[in-house]
Scaffold this motif. Sequence first.
Motif: not given
Length: 511
Positions: A420-442
């Motif tokens: 269960s923790a790995l599910v939450n980790t996947s979404q949380q880390v994915g969100g952090s990476i996606g937000t940072a990448l998209l913010n930088t690209l934008a």
Amino acid sequence: MVRSTHGPSTTPELSRSQQEPGRGGEAGAPAHRWWVLCIIGIAQLMVVLDATIVNIALPSAQRELGFSDGDRQWVVTAYALAFGSLLLFGGRLADLIGRKTTFLIGLIGFAVASAIGGAAPNFEILVMARALQGAFGAVLAPSALSLLTTSFTDPRERGKAFGIYGAIAGAGAAVGLLLGGLLTEYLDWRWCLYVNLIFAFAAFAGGLRLLRPGAPSDRPGLDIPGTVVVSAGLFCIVYGFSNAQQHAWGAISTWGFLLVGVVLLVAFVWWQRRAVHPLLPLRVVGDRDRGASFLAMFISGAGMFGVFLFLTYYMQRTLLYSPVKTGVAFLPLVAVLVVTSMTTTNALVPRFGAKPIVPTGMLLSGGAMAWMTTLDRDSTYAAHVMPPLLLLGLGLGLIFATSLNLATAGVRAHDAGVASALVNTSQQVGGSIGTALLNTLATSAATHYLSGKRPTPAVVAQAQLHSYSTAYWWSAAFFTFGFLITFLLFRPGVPRAPEAAPEESATPAAI
């Protein structure tokens, strides 16, 4: 059906009620499991919406406490750092000392941290409180999902339960935007933190009464080296990507942390192959459907958090919506996501399996992001904003409900917490990476658009739209990649019922 690996149930008084016709349903399932789902849902909603509810309150908090624009990100980052880096430890702790215990501890700690943050007299106390919220959220979130996993073992009921849970996991961020807008506009920004006391009290009172106590009798020892290495690795990864929002990718504070994080995660995998009692048994991620589900949560998290961020900016800065109106604008997405999640787990997955459903959800979500690139200053909500939002809700509903279900299906009882923790980790880390990448690209896209142009208000506004469009295109690319990955990895056909190991008993897992 998942069965426990330990001996007699630690709660005989509940075992009797479980066997009564009409009360407990299938043997081994708590008679009050639907009330348990309500408790888990409240706790999960609190954790998920807290990732976005504070975003709406930030301008008001900044004015009152007087911190700078450069410091502002730490109110959000402190939560993400603690939450993302400690999730696997929190999940394993649930397996070791009992999920009811860690669930209640997580609720108390989260409530206390929220109270401290709400009463914060200065910026430093607010950031400390947010970090504490993240730490206790990392204990609470995997406990909630593993409680759901062990409470619902009948395939049909499990589908309904995970449909509801998937809807909460997907819609919580949008609910946070709405609730944050209402509380900030009509009460005070501090209520964006105080409101957690209400959620925590309701979930704690129900959990104390209804959840079964106990911990597995055969629980392994805690993998301390693995815990330290993976927590440090996840911290470095989340911090590195969060830092990229303020500093260049070439800065050592960005790539240095990312490099160290990758090295530590590789070392963690190496250690897990040799540890006597591994923190994350590789059997948890070895199953194809389970591995595909973790990747689906990671990729969709990256795309979803990006759209909430940039669509919020668009509605408030371009369409001039208030915080409350912005939150209300996301409600159609929430409604479609909830209905789709319920339909998917109850009707579609049992008939077709995950392989056609999750990739389809990725394609629909990617199509919604591409559709959003057409938004401009003259767009209207009903004709231009709501249709892609509805399509996105449909796509995310197909992804979340299915992935959450299969990510924890078939795990051994004493691995449910870490899975269960790995599910939450996947979404949380994915969100952090996606937000940072998209913010930088934008940001880079806006700078490039303004290069050589006179920065008139009209040009600046167009540069903003160009930056949003860039973020949407990259989000569409994330979901397209997710389509390819999930199409290749998910097994065709209806998910197989997991077989119990020969030595496993038929008694329900203590939770």
